[in-house]
Design a protein around this motif. Sequence first.
Motif, PDB file in Angstrom:
ATOM      1  N   ASN A 216      19.982  16.118 -55.434  1.00  0.00           N
ATOM      2  CA  ASN A 216      18.614  15.694 -55.089  1.00  0.00           C
ATOM      3  C   ASN A 216      18.140  14.525 -55.951  1.00  0.00           C
ATOM      4  OD1 ASN A 216      18.161  17.652 -53.038  1.00  0.00           O
ATOM      5  ND2 ASN A 216      17.822  19.179 -54.611  1.00  0.00           N
TER       6      ASN A 216
ATOM      7  N   MET B   2      17.270  11.027 -56.286  1.00  0.00           N
ATOM      8  CA  MET B   2      16.927   9.798 -55.575  1.00  0.00           C
ATOM      9  C   MET B   2      16.373   8.806 -56.586  1.00  0.00           C
ATOM     10  SD  MET B   2      15.148  11.204 -52.153  1.00  0.00           S
ATOM     11  CE  MET B   2      15.643  12.756 -51.484  1.00  0.00           C
TER      12      MET B   2
ATOM     13  N   PHE C 157      13.260  12.522 -44.976  1.00  0.00           N
ATOM     14  CA  PHE C 157      14.067  13.068 -46.057  1.00  0.00           C
ATOM     15  C   PHE C 157      14.171  14.572 -45.891  1.00  0.00           C
ATOM     16  CE2 PHE C 157      12.741   9.018 -47.640  1.00  0.00           C
ATOM     17  CZ  PHE C 157      13.851   8.564 -48.331  1.00  0.00           C
TER      18      PHE C 157
ATOM     19  N   ARG D 131      16.241  18.279 -47.577  1.00  0.00           N
ATOM     20  CA  ARG D 131      16.935  18.897 -48.701  1.00  0.00           C
ATOM     21  C   ARG D 131      17.676  20.113 -48.167  1.00  0.00           C
ATOM     22  NH1 ARG D 131      12.654  20.766 -51.490  1.00  0.00           N
ATOM     23  NH2 ARG D 131      12.929  22.836 -50.658  1.00  0.00           N
TER      24      ARG D 131
ATOM     25  N   SER E 142      20.151  16.310 -51.208  1.00  0.00           N
ATOM     26  CA  SER E 142      19.148  15.855 -50.249  1.00  0.00           C
ATOM     27  C   SER E 142      19.679  14.618 -49.543  1.00  0.00           C
ATOM     28  CB  SER E 142      17.825  15.555 -50.957  1.00  0.00           C
ATOM     29  OG  SER E 142      18.028  14.598 -51.968  1.00  0.00           O
TER      30      SER E 142
ATOM     31  N   GLY F 134      18.387  11.011 -46.988  1.00  0.00           N
ATOM     32  CA  GLY F 134      17.466  10.204 -46.217  1.00  0.00           C
ATOM     33  C   GLY F 134      18.096   9.962 -44.862  1.00  0.00           C
TER      34      GLY F 134
END
Length: 152
Positions: free
Chosen positions: A21, A23, A47, A49, A100, A102
């Motif tokens: 996760n 970013m 986005f 997760r 996660s 995008g």
Amino acid sequence: MSDEFEDMGPVDFLVIEFPGNRMTGKGLPMLLDLVDRGIVRILDLVFVRKDADGSVVGMTLRDFDADGELDLSVFEGSSSGLLGQDDLDEAGAALEPGNSAGILVYENLWAAPLARELRRGGAQLVAGGRIPVQALLASLEAGEAAGDIAAA
């Protein structure tokens, strides 16, 4: 087909995984630059997760780490409605638990004039694809190694 769709460029999507996760925001200035220069138009940016139990949940666009450097609010409202829960679940299936991603759907504005003229001439896209950089590099390295063996 309406004129609006007749004039569109090709539409692509990307699912970009962020291990742990994490970013960092690297690349977002480049994405903004592509939009500002009229090269791409963002249709959707979402986005998600994937939790340890395998469940996939949506995430809101914001400064994820609250340090002021990853401000995603500029992308708020980037939702054409093309992505549904089934798309998010499918993208989530490609993720490792604890990571996660995008999901970006974008129109290639640079190709719109070419696509429009091809459609007007009766042409249609019947196949497409993308070669991952890693596969391209592996192929080039294999070719170089084969050349080294042939030269020996």
